[in-house]
Each structure stands twice: as C-alpha cells, then as structure tokens.
Design a protein around this motif. Structure first.
Motif, PDB file in Angstrom:
ATOM      1  N   ILE A   1       2.928  -8.551   1.410  1.00  0.00           N
ATOM      2  CA  ILE A   1       2.681  -8.111   0.026  1.00  0.00           C
ATOM      3  C   ILE A   1       3.836  -7.194  -0.372  1.00  0.00           C
ATOM      4  N   PRO A   2       4.537  -7.507  -1.468  1.00  0.00           N
ATOM      5  CA  PRO A   2       5.668  -6.661  -1.854  1.00  0.00           C
ATOM      6  C   PRO A   2       5.219  -5.256  -2.276  1.00  0.00           C
ATOM      7  N   LEU A   3       6.118  -4.296  -2.102  1.00  0.00           N
ATOM      8  CA  LEU A   3       5.770  -2.904  -2.437  1.00  0.00           C
ATOM      9  C   LEU A   3       5.430  -2.746  -3.915  1.00  0.00           C
ATOM     10  N   THR A   4       5.985  -3.613  -4.759  1.00  0.00           N
ATOM     11  CA  THR A   4       5.644  -3.530  -6.189  1.00  0.00           C
ATOM     12  C   THR A   4       4.154  -3.838  -6.396  1.00  0.00           C
ATOM     13  N   ASP A   5       3.630  -4.777  -5.593  1.00  0.00           N
ATOM     14  CA  ASP A   5       2.193  -5.084  -5.672  1.00  0.00           C
ATOM     15  C   ASP A   5       1.367  -3.933  -5.107  1.00  0.00           C
ATOM     16  N   VAL A   6       1.900  -3.295  -4.065  1.00  0.00           N
ATOM     17  CA  VAL A   6       1.202  -2.146  -3.477  1.00  0.00           C
ATOM     18  C   VAL A   6       1.143  -1.021  -4.511  1.00  0.00           C
ATOM     19  N   GLU A   7       2.272  -0.805  -5.198  1.00  0.00           N
ATOM     20  CA  GLU A   7       2.316   0.226  -6.243  1.00  0.00           C
ATOM     21  C   GLU A   7       1.243  -0.035  -7.295  1.00  0.00           C
ATOM     22  N   GLU A   8       1.159  -1.282  -7.712  1.00  0.00           N
ATOM     23  CA  GLU A   8       0.187  -1.642  -8.747  1.00  0.00           C
ATOM     24  C   GLU A   8      -1.240  -1.377  -8.260  1.00  0.00           C
ATOM     25  N   ALA A   9      -1.513  -1.794  -7.027  1.00  0.00           N
ATOM     26  CA  ALA A   9      -2.862  -1.607  -6.483  1.00  0.00           C
ATOM     27  C   ALA A   9      -3.181  -0.120  -6.329  1.00  0.00           C
ATOM     28  N   PHE A  10      -2.188   0.660  -5.931  1.00  0.00           N
ATOM     29  CA  PHE A  10      -2.417   2.080  -5.675  1.00  0.00           C
ATOM     30  C   PHE A  10      -2.628   2.883  -6.959  1.00  0.00           C
ATOM     31  N   ARG A  11      -2.215   2.323  -8.095  1.00  0.00           N
ATOM     32  CA  ARG A  11      -2.413   3.046  -9.363  1.00  0.00           C
ATOM     33  C   ARG A  11      -3.881   3.341  -9.599  1.00  0.00           C
ATOM     34  N   THR A  12      -4.735   2.486  -9.041  1.00  0.00           N
ATOM     35  CA  THR A  12      -6.172   2.680  -9.266  1.00  0.00           C
ATOM     36  C   THR A  12      -6.806   3.563  -8.187  1.00  0.00           C
ATOM     37  N   LEU A  13      -6.039   3.902  -7.159  1.00  0.00           N
ATOM     38  CA  LEU A  13      -6.609   4.700  -6.062  1.00  0.00           C
ATOM     39  C   LEU A  13      -6.386   6.192  -6.295  1.00  0.00           C
ATOM     40  N   PRO A  14      -7.351   6.989  -5.896  1.00  0.00           N
ATOM     41  CA  PRO A  14      -7.208   8.442  -6.088  1.00  0.00           C
ATOM     42  C   PRO A  14      -6.183   9.034  -5.118  1.00  0.00           C
TER      43      PRO A  14
ATOM     44  N   HIS B   1      -6.231  12.306   4.309  1.00  0.00           N
ATOM     45  CA  HIS B   1      -6.580  10.975   3.784  1.00  0.00           C
ATOM     46  C   HIS B   1      -5.364  10.118   3.446  1.00  0.00           C
ATOM     47  N   MET B   2      -4.158  10.748   3.415  1.00  0.00           N
ATOM     48  CA  MET B   2      -2.946   9.956   3.148  1.00  0.00           C
ATOM     49  C   MET B   2      -2.701   8.933   4.254  1.00  0.00           C
ATOM     50  N   VAL B   3      -3.212   9.214   5.450  1.00  0.00           N
ATOM     51  CA  VAL B   3      -3.048   8.281   6.569  1.00  0.00           C
ATOM     52  C   VAL B   3      -3.654   6.925   6.192  1.00  0.00           C
ATOM     53  N   ARG B   4      -4.764   6.969   5.439  1.00  0.00           N
ATOM     54  CA  ARG B   4      -5.409   5.711   5.018  1.00  0.00           C
ATOM     55  C   ARG B   4      -4.524   4.929   4.059  1.00  0.00           C
ATOM     56  N   ARG B   5      -3.889   5.650   3.136  1.00  0.00           N
ATOM     57  CA  ARG B   5      -2.989   4.968   2.201  1.00  0.00           C
ATOM     58  C   ARG B   5      -1.825   4.353   2.962  1.00  0.00           C
ATOM     59  N   ILE B   6      -1.302   5.104   3.922  1.00  0.00           N
ATOM     60  CA  ILE B   6      -0.163   4.598   4.692  1.00  0.00           C
ATOM     61  C   ILE B   6      -0.597   3.386   5.521  1.00  0.00           C
ATOM     62  N   SER B   7      -1.798   3.449   6.068  1.00  0.00           N
ATOM     63  CA  SER B   7      -2.311   2.296   6.828  1.00  0.00           C
ATOM     64  C   SER B   7      -2.365   1.062   5.943  1.00  0.00           C
ATOM     65  N   LEU B   8      -2.748   1.272   4.695  1.00  0.00           N
ATOM     66  CA  LEU B   8      -2.832   0.135   3.784  1.00  0.00           C
ATOM     67  C   LEU B   8      -1.435  -0.414   3.470  1.00  0.00           C
ATOM     68  N   ILE B   9      -0.455   0.459   3.397  1.00  0.00           N
ATOM     69  CA  ILE B   9       0.928  -0.007   3.183  1.00  0.00           C
ATOM     70  C   ILE B   9       1.372  -0.838   4.389  1.00  0.00           C
ATOM     71  N   VAL B  10       1.000  -0.380   5.585  1.00  0.00           N
ATOM     72  CA  VAL B  10       1.343  -1.107   6.814  1.00  0.00           C
ATOM     73  C   VAL B  10       0.702  -2.502   6.787  1.00  0.00           C
ATOM     74  N   VAL B  11      -0.564  -2.549   6.386  1.00  0.00           N
ATOM     75  CA  VAL B  11      -1.272  -3.832   6.291  1.00  0.00           C
ATOM     76  C   VAL B  11      -0.571  -4.730   5.267  1.00  0.00           C
ATOM     77  N   ALA B  12      -0.232  -4.137   4.121  1.00  0.00           N
ATOM     78  CA  ALA B  12       0.423  -4.920   3.062  1.00  0.00           C
ATOM     79  C   ALA B  12       1.731  -5.516   3.575  1.00  0.00           C
ATOM     80  N   LYS B  13       2.493  -4.706   4.296  1.00  0.00           N
ATOM     81  CA  LYS B  13       3.763  -5.208   4.850  1.00  0.00           C
ATOM     82  C   LYS B  13       3.492  -6.377   5.773  1.00  0.00           C
ATOM     83  N   ARG B  14       2.485  -6.240   6.590  1.00  0.00           N
ATOM     84  CA  ARG B  14       2.147  -7.298   7.544  1.00  0.00           C
ATOM     85  C   ARG B  14       1.761  -8.587   6.809  1.00  0.00           C
ATOM     86  N   LEU B  15       1.094  -8.441   5.668  1.00  0.00           N
ATOM     87  CA  LEU B  15       0.672  -9.604   4.876  1.00  0.00           C
ATOM     88  C   LEU B  15       1.805 -10.150   4.009  1.00  0.00           C
TER      89      LEU B  15
END
Ligand code: FES
Length: 147
Positions: free
Chosen positions: A66-79, A50-64
């Motif tokens: 979205i700074p990694l600090t925002d990704v970190e914040e969003a991921f705090r709520t993800l299992p 399932h880590m592939v999904r998290r990595i895919s979301l990081i890829v999407v964030a980069k494309r948008l």
C-alpha cells in the motif's frame, strides 16, 4: 515543548526497537504527518505509546504494498491523541482490502493479456492488448501515436 511523562511515552530508540523501523524512517513518517512526537525540554522526541500502533499499521501497509499516499489518506481519519479504536482499524483495513482486491483483478487481467502475447511477439501498437489496452490508441484518431 511540553512536560512529558517519560512513563507514558517512548524515546525514538525505544520505538525503533519495538517496531523494527529505522529512526530515519520514523523521522520521515513524522515529516509526512503519519505519526507525531512531542519534544522534551532537551528537544528529545517522545512518542505517545499508542504511536506504536500507527507505526505497526505503516509496517503492515508496506508489506501489503500500500503506497504511503494511501496510508496518509487512511490516517486522516485516525486520532493522533489516542489509540485508534477497533472500529478505526476496521475502516482502514476494509479500505486496504478493497485496494488489494482491485490490484488482484488488475494483475489477473494483465496475466490474461500476457497469455495472449506469449508466443505471438507481434508487439503491435494496434492489436496487442498489453501495448494498447482497451484500444485506447483508437480514441486518439487514425495514424501513428507512438514512436
Ligand atoms: S505481442 Fe502480439 S498480441 Fe501482444
């Protein structure tokens, strides 16, 4: 270190091949705590599928953009221990859409300000809205504020 089921996990090379993300970037994301891996007895990284999904979301964030600090914040709520649910993804994407909307409004405002400057060329610290947005220098009191 754990006894990891190789059928239920992926090596770093497999993850890199599936996501198109360089191994060095995967190491970096792991350092930031965005993704996690288990270690085999031979100290090899194994990623839960399932880590592939998290990595895919990081890829999407980069494309948008979205700074990694925002990704970190969003991921705090993800299992970390299971695949994020549809509702988990919805929350993250809604937050990022709001970020993009804010950015779009900011770009529109800057565009309007730049339009006012085109053909002007005064570059006045006092009256140019690009140099002195919302007359912030006035808040610092009279006299020169910038060199
Ligand atoms: S350059 Fe004159 S208003 Fe910006």
């Amino acid at each position: 270190m754990h006894d990891i089921d190789p059928d239920d996990s992926l090596s770093i090379g497999e993850v890199a091949a599936r996501t198109g993300v360089a191994k060095s970037a995967l190491h970096y994301y792991e350092q930031l705590g965005l993704i996690s891996a288990e270690r085999t007895l031979g100290n090899q990284r194994r990623y839960a599928r399932h880590m592939v999904r998290r990595i895919s979301l990081i890829v999407v964030a980069k494309r948008l953009g979205i700074p990694l600090t925002d990704v970190e914040e969003a991921f705090r709520t993800l299992p970390h221990d299971r695949r994020p649910s549809t509702s988990d993804w919805r929350k993250v994407s809604t937050t990022w859409r709001a970020t993009l909307e804010q950015r779009r409004l900011q770009i529109e405002r800057l565009e309007r300000e730049l339009n006012g400057c085109i053909g002007c060329g005064c570059l006045s610290m006092k009256s140019c809205s690009l140099l002195n947005p919302e007359d912030t220098l006035a808040e610092e009191g009279p006299g020169p504020h910038r060199i």
